[in-house]
Structure formats: C-alpha cells, structure tokens
Write an enzyme that holds these catalytic residues in place. Structure first.
Site, PDB file in Angstrom:
ATOM      1  N   GLU A  84      -5.104  -6.629  14.598  1.00  0.00           N
ATOM      2  CA  GLU A  84      -4.593  -5.301  14.228  1.00  0.00           C
ATOM      3  C   GLU A  84      -5.738  -4.278  14.275  1.00  0.00           C
ATOM      4  O   GLU A  84      -5.527  -3.109  14.553  1.00  0.00           O
ATOM      5  CB  GLU A  84      -3.961  -5.340  12.829  1.00  0.00           C
TER       6      GLU A  84
ATOM      7  N   LYS B 199       0.848  -1.201   0.000  1.00  0.00           N
ATOM      8  CA  LYS B 199       0.000   0.000   0.000  1.00  0.00           C
ATOM      9  C   LYS B 199       0.881   1.249   0.000  1.00  0.00           C
ATOM     10  O   LYS B 199       0.697   2.149  -0.795  1.00  0.00           O
ATOM     11  CB  LYS B 199      -0.917  -0.035   1.227  1.00  0.00           C
TER      12      LYS B 199
ATOM     13  N   HIS C 206      -5.964 -32.814  17.358  1.00  0.00           N
ATOM     14  CA  HIS C 206      -4.805 -33.594  17.801  1.00  0.00           C
ATOM     15  C   HIS C 206      -3.682 -32.681  18.263  1.00  0.00           C
ATOM     16  O   HIS C 206      -2.531 -33.103  18.349  1.00  0.00           O
ATOM     17  CB  HIS C 206      -4.334 -34.509  16.670  1.00  0.00           C
TER      18      HIS C 206
ATOM     19  N   LYS D 225       8.899  -0.737  14.584  1.00  0.00           N
ATOM     20  CA  LYS D 225       9.522  -0.400  13.298  1.00  0.00           C
ATOM     21  C   LYS D 225      10.628   0.638  13.501  1.00  0.00           C
ATOM     22  O   LYS D 225      11.715   0.532  12.948  1.00  0.00           O
ATOM     23  CB  LYS D 225       8.484   0.205  12.343  1.00  0.00           C
TER      24      LYS D 225
ATOM     25  N   GLU E  14      10.390  -4.612   4.829  1.00  0.00           N
ATOM     26  CA  GLU E  14      10.507  -6.023   4.434  1.00  0.00           C
ATOM     27  C   GLU E  14      10.188  -6.195   2.952  1.00  0.00           C
ATOM     28  O   GLU E  14      10.927  -6.847   2.209  1.00  0.00           O
ATOM     29  CB  GLU E  14       9.528  -6.891   5.250  1.00  0.00           C
TER      30      GLU E  14
ATOM     31  N   GLY F  72      -5.013  -1.741   4.846  1.00  0.00           N
ATOM     32  CA  GLY F  72      -4.189  -2.854   4.357  1.00  0.00           C
ATOM     33  C   GLY F  72      -4.834  -4.209   4.597  1.00  0.00           C
ATOM     34  O   GLY F  72      -4.936  -5.049   3.704  1.00  0.00           O
ATOM     35  N   ARG F  73      -5.317  -4.431   5.821  1.00  0.00           N
ATOM     36  CA  ARG F  73      -5.880  -5.753   6.159  1.00  0.00           C
ATOM     37  C   ARG F  73      -7.272  -5.964   5.564  1.00  0.00           C
ATOM     38  O   ARG F  73      -7.825  -7.047   5.665  1.00  0.00           O
ATOM     39  CB  ARG F  73      -5.871  -5.938   7.673  1.00  0.00           C
TER      40      ARG F  73
HETATM   41  O1  F6P Z   1       1.938  -4.295   9.938  1.00  0.00           O
HETATM   42  C1  F6P Z   1       1.635  -2.986   9.656  1.00  0.00           C
HETATM   43  C2  F6P Z   1       1.141  -2.778   8.266  1.00  0.00           C
HETATM   44  O2  F6P Z   1       1.052  -1.411   8.065  1.00  0.00           O
HETATM   45  C3  F6P Z   1      -0.183  -3.475   7.975  1.00  0.00           C
HETATM   46  O3  F6P Z   1      -1.267  -2.764   8.405  1.00  0.00           O
HETATM   47  C4  F6P Z   1      -0.096  -3.637   6.501  1.00  0.00           C
HETATM   48  O4  F6P Z   1      -1.018  -4.555   6.040  1.00  0.00           O
HETATM   49  C5  F6P Z   1       1.327  -4.071   6.336  1.00  0.00           C
HETATM   50  O5  F6P Z   1       2.033  -3.310   7.291  1.00  0.00           O
HETATM   51  C6  F6P Z   1       1.914  -3.896   4.974  1.00  0.00           C
HETATM   52  O6  F6P Z   1       1.895  -2.563   4.565  1.00  0.00           O
HETATM   53  P1  F6P Z   1       2.097  -2.156   3.051  1.00  0.00           P
HETATM   54  O7  F6P Z   1       1.005  -2.751   2.254  1.00  0.00           O
HETATM   55  O8  F6P Z   1       2.088  -0.662   3.048  1.00  0.00           O
HETATM   56  O9  F6P Z   1       3.439  -2.691   2.609  1.00  0.00           O
END
Ligand code: F6P
Length: 567
Positions: free
Chosen positions: A360, A213, A391, A516, A219, A273-274
């Site tokens: 979240e 987003k 199990h 972060k 990462e 995002g979620r």
């Molecule tokens: O974990 C935090 C967060 O901002 C989530 O809300 C989001 O889904 C994820 O990181 C990834 O963010 P992006 O889509 O901006 O890479």
C-alpha cells in the site's frame, strides 16, 4: 543547479544501471568466497544481526547504492519525516509514527506543536483503562468482569495488531499476563468472520473495541453495528456504554455511533493507517490482553530502531541497508517480488502485515510530483513461516523464479523443547533450515556435482539448481515484545527508504479508492433489486450477467427465499 525531477535521471542511477551488467557476470558461489566482502556485509545493532552477503552485490555496488541514496537526498528526507514536515504531500500531512513511541520527554513537532505530550496522554489513558478492565474495576452491564476482547477493524487497523498479538502469544512473559483472557479480531465484512470472531464468546464478558482511523470504513462500520446489535439484543441498548469503546481520529463520528467519547482513544492524521500499530490502534487491544507494561516494551523496541535509523551512518544502518538492497533487487536486477520467511511460528502474521505496509505504501506508478515513473517501483511481498513455506512454495524459489528472500530467525526460542535422545533441540532443528536454505539458494547444485553424486543423466536437468539466488538473513536475539517492536520498525523504515529513493509518496493510498466507489454503486443495486425488485441496470454486460445470476435465487432481507424467476 536544480535536482532532476526523477531519480532515474541522475548520474548515480545511470551508473548503477551500467553496473548491472558487471553483476550479471558474477555468481554468489564466488562472491561468498571473498571473506573480506562478506564481513563488510554484516551489521549489528543491539544484538540484531544482519547478514546481506548473499545479496547480488559487491562492495562497489554498495558504494554506488550509497551514492544513489545521496542523490535521492535520503538523509534530508528522513530528517524531514522526523521533523514533522508534510511529506505526505497529496494529503498535506506529516508522517510521524516515530512520535508514537517517542520517550515522554522528547519533542517532535507537527504544525508547530509538540505532539509527544498528546501521545503520552493517550498512552496514560490506555494504561489506566486497560488496568481497570484487567483488574475487574471496569465491569460489564451485568456486573461481570470483561475477560475477552474483540477488536473490529481492517487493513492498518487490524494487520499490525494481529501480527503483534500472534508474536506475543507464546512469549512466556506476555503469556503469563494474558492468562484467562482472549483477544480476537474481526476484519472481513463477510458474516462468516463475524460468526467466527464471536464463537463461544458471551456478550456479558466481552469488550468490543472498534478501531477505525476514519470511522467511515464500510466493512468496519457494518461489523461494528453487527456487534453492537449482538450486545444490545442480549444485554439491552444501555450495555453498549460498558461493552464498546473506540479508537479513531474522528471522535465526532465515534459519538454519533453511540460510544461515549470518554471511552474513545484518539490518534492523529499524521499517523498513516498501516503505520498505526504503535498508536491506540494496537496499544489498546494489546494492553487489554497483555497489560500495558508488556506493550510498553514493544514501543521501546521500535524506539530503539527509530534512533538507530535516524543517527547511524548508512553503512551500518539496518533499515537503510535493507531498503537500498530492495531498490537494487526490484528496479535494477528486475526481481519484482520479495519472500518474507520468518523461522518462527510466532511471526506467522508478519508477512501479511508487511504486505499491506509495503504494497500500500510503495505500490505507486507516479513520482511524488505526479510524473509517471519510467521504472518499476513497489514490490510483491508474500511469505510464510519456515519450515511450512519449504513444503509449499520454495520449489519455485529454488528452481523457478528468482525471488529475493528475507530469512528471519531468533537465537532463543519462545518455547524451547529438547527431547532426550534427539540429535538436537526442536528449535535447533527449525534453525538448521534457517541456516541451510540461504546457502542452497546462493550456491545451488551444478551438473558436475550431480554427476559426482552418480545422478542418472536424464535426471540431471531436473536436479540442477542454478543458485545465484539472493537472500538476506536477520538473526534476532529472541522474540520478546522488545524484539518484536524492533523488527516492526526495521520494516517500516525500510519501506520508507525504498519510497524516498524511488521518489514516490509512500504515505498515501489513492489506489484503494476506485474499488470502494464502484462497490457503492453495486450496494445500491443490490438494495434496489432485493427490496424494490428493480432490474439490474447501469453496469457492463459482464457485471450485469454476474449480478443477475447472484440475484437469481432471491433471498429477501427477512430471510425469505423466493423461487427462481420470480423477479
Ligand atoms: O485499505 C485502505 C485503508 O484506508 C487503509 O489504508 C487503512 O488501513 C484501512 O483502509 C482502514 O481504514 P480505517 O482505519 O479508516 O478504518
């Protein structure tokens, strides 16, 4: 008179608080004998059957919960969400994931603008692009068709699409469309995940979709750069244009990364995002794998629940009912967790997706106006497909902690098997457990029954099941793309209902920021130590010790390993 700032100050809340002691005197074993009560706790929408008779509630409890919903202005809050009001107040954003699956002719406004046309513009672009890739009209830099896709993203840019991909893999219709193609995900910044995600893939026939987003997530961006290097070192830098596309709200950063903006698929800040699986975040990789027509069915399923959630009376509104029951369990009965137990391997990634969606969204300690909450909100979600969970952790659920359970099953299997001579088909074997477990939890087994079964005295305490453990059952007609869309939307809206009643902001996520920013400090230190041989400084004793130990065997970035104590 102005409404109280906190829902816990309302009469309806206090009334429910008092009602808890009445419920504590009941046992599900008795409540389940009341057929009229049980019947009133069964609801159906388009073949989805919800049975919540095994919740620790009476009809009176439900009446009180509906009153609580009224006190929380639930209806108005739902309308505000659908109306594009900026209910995510800390980020000043509308919350419009419902627009992502709205019919083409629908009008939904944010900032005075109907957003549905731009949603469909992107959907049409995805349809066109995915058809080109799937048909071989879009080819890689060396002229080969692109049959494999790696979707790079994390959190909401990963978990929802992974859940849907896992769910569709064995659906006969979807599987037919996916023949000869692979969809993989790369989420963790761990280089091990990089290695696994591209194992046996050939850059010549691989398309990388970078999903973020913000296009700033550390990462994802490192993983994206790693795969860009994988492609360009093998096929030349010019190949990136043919082998990498992006999904983001931040198109300038997509361009800076080196991806042609023509190959970027937009979404908008009014999609959390979620809550983004129905945007290009999920629709692009899933359409590349299964074709747009299958994914469209998934969107239509979600839409059917959006309409139901918006218009059904609370008494027969599935997301509202399950949301209110969660509030009851967490806040009033004091059960902090919820187990998500799909009796379907196809739903193996459902619980991980709901973990992010729920935790979240509702893992908050203050109300929407910043007042510390004097009650527990949020929920610890976990789960595994039945029967695997049985199990594993069901022991604790049956005789240890009380954990309200969601049992989710389907009438028809995606992959039916019946072996001649077996008592039942394989799906019926699976579903025998789906039907048995909720009763085992609700009824338990008492010492008298054990004595009648001639259980030796010394084993009676160990074999006693107290019962009275709540669950709800959701029976879906099948697990087609449409059903999967419905299931997703039920949980998305359930989580919103919980947040609306608790009076929190379910659509921001400030809690992920601190970790972060501290990681940024550590990253700088690691660079300084490895490249400029700087000592560890500026951290507390514990972190300094851990970091020094980590840096003891000094691996330089060119791969040279220096002996201990050379720092
Ligand atoms: O974990 C935090 C967060 O901002 C989530 O809300 C989001 O889904 C994820 O990181 C990834 O963010 P992006 O889509 O901006 O890479």
């Amino acid at each position: 008179m102005a409404s109280p700032a906190l829902i816990s100050e309302t009469e309806q809340w206090k009334d429910l608080k008092q009602h808890v002691s009445e419920i504590q005197t009941t046992h599900l074993r008795d409540l389940m004998n009341d057929v009229d009560r049980c019947q009133s706790m069964m609801v159906e929408h388009e073949g989805i059957f919800l049975d919540y008779s095994r919740q620790r509630v009476t009809k009176e409890t439900m009446g009180k919960l509906f009153k609580l919903a009224e006190a929380a202005h639930l209806k108005e809050k739902i309308e505000k969400m659908y109306g594009g009001e900026k209910i995510n107040s800390t980020e000043n954003r509308s919350v419009l994931h419902v627009a992502l699956r709205a019919a083409r002719e629908k009008e939904i406004y944010s900032d005075g603008k109907n957003v549905v046309p731009e949603v469909w513009q992107v959907l049409d672009k995805i349809k066109d692009f995915s058809e080109k890739v799937r048909s071989g009209a879009w080819i890689g830099a060396t002229g080969k068709p692109l049959k494999d896709v790696v979707s790079v993203g994390i959190g909401g840019s990963f978990l929802g699409p992974l859940f849907v991909h896992a769910a569709l893999q064995t659906d006969a219709v979807a599987a037919e469309y996916a023949k000869g193609r692979q969809l993989r995900f790369l989420a963790n910044v761990d280089p091990v995940d990089v290695a696994r995600s591209i194992k046996d893939l050939d850059p010549e026939t691989t398309l990388v979709v970078v999903v973020s987003k913000t296009f700033t997530t550390a990462e994802t961006m490192l993983n994206a750069r790693t795969l860009r290097e994988w492609i360009s070192s093998s096929l030349g830098a010019g190949a990136v244009a043919k082998h990498m596309v992006a999904v983001s709200t931040n198109l300038p950063l997509v361009k800076d990364f080196g991806i042609d903006p023509a190959n970027a698929f937009a979404f908008w800040d009014w999609v959390g995002g979620r809550y983004s699986v129905c945007s290009a975040v999920g629709v692009l990789p899933l359409s590349l794998q299964y074709g747009f027509s299958v994914v469209e069915k998934f969107l239509e399923g979600a839409r059917s629940i959006d309409n139901h959630f918006y218009s059904a009376p609370f008494e027969s509104n599935i997301p509202v009912l399950v949301g209110l029951l969660s509030v009851w369990n967490v806040t009033f009965l004091g059960y902090p967790a919820r187990a998500i137990l799909p009796y379907s391997q196809a739903l193996e990634k459902f619980a991980p997706h709901i973990q992010q969606l729920s935790m979240e969204s509702n893992g908050k300690g203050v109300s929407i106006d910043g007042t510390p909450l004097p009650f527990e909100a949020g929920e610890i979600d976990f789960g595994e497909p039945g029967t695997n969970g049985q199990h594993s952790f069901y022991q604790l659920i049956h005789q240890g902690r009380v954990i309200p359970c969601d049992f989710i099953g389907a009438v028809r299997s995606q992959q039916p098997i019946y072996l001649k001579g077996e008592v039942v088909s394989n799906h019926d074997e699976l579903m025998s457990n789906f039907f048995a477990q909720p009763d085992a939890l609700a009824y338990g087994k008492n010492p008298d029954e054990l004595l009648r079964d001639k259980v030796p005295d010394h084993l009676i305490p160990h074999k006693t099941f107290t019962g009275n453990r709540p669950s709800l059952s959701i029976l879906l007609p099948s697990l087609s793309a449409y059903d999967v869309g419905q299931l997703l939307a039920i949980y998305e809206h359930r989580i919103a209902v919980q947040g609306f009643v608790w009076g929190i902001n379910s659509f921001d996520q400030w809690g992920v920021e601190l970790g972060k920013s501290l990681a940024t400090q550590v990253r700088k230190q690691l660079h300084a130590s490895r490249v400029d041989e700087k000592p560890v400084q500026g951290f507390n004793f514990s972190t300094t010790t851990l970091l020094s130990r980590f840096l003891e065997v000094r691996t330089l970035y060119d791969g040279t390993v220096l002996p201990k104590n050379v720092i």
